[in-house]
Write a protein that holds these residues in place. Structure first.
Motif, short mmCIF file in Angstrom:
data_model
loop_
_atom_site.label_atom_id
_atom_site.label_comp_id
_atom_site.label_asym_id
_atom_site.label_seq_id
_atom_site.Cartn_x
_atom_site.Cartn_y
_atom_site.Cartn_z
N HIS A 210 -12.28 0.06 0.35
CA HIS A 210 -12.57 -0.51 1.82
C HIS A 210 -14.10 -0.23 2.23
CE1 HIS A 210 -11.93 -1.68 5.84
NE2 HIS A 210 -12.54 -0.69 6.08
N PHE A 211 -14.51 1.06 2.15
CA PHE A 211 -15.65 1.44 2.75
C PHE A 211 -16.88 0.58 1.63
CE2 PHE A 211 -13.39 4.46 5.28
CZ PHE A 211 -13.87 4.04 6.65
N ILE B 165 0.86 -1.18 -0.27
CA ILE B 165 -0.11 0.08 -0.08
C ILE B 165 0.86 1.14 0.09
CG2 ILE B 165 -1.44 1.34 1.49
CD1 ILE B 165 -3.11 -1.15 2.18
N ARG B 166 1.92 1.26 0.96
CA ARG B 166 2.84 2.39 0.81
C ARG B 166 3.49 2.82 -0.63
NH1 ARG B 166 5.29 1.81 6.80
NH2 ARG B 166 3.52 2.69 8.07
N THR B 167 3.83 1.62 -1.22
CA THR B 167 4.42 1.69 -2.41
C THR B 167 3.65 2.40 -3.62
OG1 THR B 167 5.84 -0.36 -1.83
CG2 THR B 167 5.59 0.33 -4.24
N ALA B 168 2.28 1.70 -3.58
CA ALA B 168 1.37 2.20 -4.45
C ALA B 168 1.00 3.69 -4.52
CB ALA B 168 0.11 1.35 -4.35
N ILE B 169 0.73 3.94 -2.89
CA ILE B 169 0.45 5.46 -2.63
C ILE B 169 1.71 6.34 -3.08
CG2 ILE B 169 0.18 7.09 -0.85
CD1 ILE B 169 -1.46 4.83 0.62
N SER B 170 2.92 5.84 -3.01
CA SER B 170 4.25 6.77 -3.19
C SER B 170 4.40 6.91 -4.54
CB SER B 170 5.34 6.25 -2.62
OG SER B 170 5.85 4.86 -3.33
N ARG C 233 -2.97 9.34 -5.62
CA ARG C 233 -4.71 9.42 -5.64
C ARG C 233 -5.13 7.99 -5.21
NH1 ARG C 233 -6.53 10.91 -11.29
NH2 ARG C 233 -4.51 9.68 -11.72
N MET C 234 -3.98 6.75 -5.29
CA MET C 234 -4.15 5.60 -4.60
C MET C 234 -4.87 5.44 -3.32
SD MET C 234 -4.33 2.40 -5.95
CE MET C 234 -3.78 2.76 -7.34
N ALA C 235 -4.26 6.47 -2.57
CA ALA C 235 -4.93 6.59 -1.08
C ALA C 235 -6.33 6.62 -0.91
CB ALA C 235 -4.25 7.47 -0.27
#
Length: 76
Positions: A66-67, A48-53, A57-59
């Protein structure tokens, strides 16, 4: 008109839903994978951290996913 195979499949799925219409009593656990996959949380966190970095917008997409999954599970 729908083919007989499609109608049979839909009928089968409807019957299956009626038969298995029992409430779910599952509980979430943060320790579920501790024995079977002890590195699961670390692997997920790193991914997840790699994708967000790579794409900020991935966050928002991950939170939305999730929701969406949680609400669909609650409402269904």
């Amino acid at each position: 008109m729908a083919s007989p195979n499609i109608i049979t499949l839909i009928f089968f799925l409807l019957i299956l839903c009626v038969i298995n219409n029992t409430p779910c009593e599952a509980q979430l656990s943060s320790t579920f994978y501790d024995a079977s996959c002890p590195n699961a949380l670390r692997t997920i966190r790193t991914s997840i951290r790699t994708a967000i970095s790579r794409e900020r917008r991935m966050a928002a997409s991950i939170v939305r996913l999730h929701f969406h999954d949680c609400f669909v599970q609650v409402l269904s």
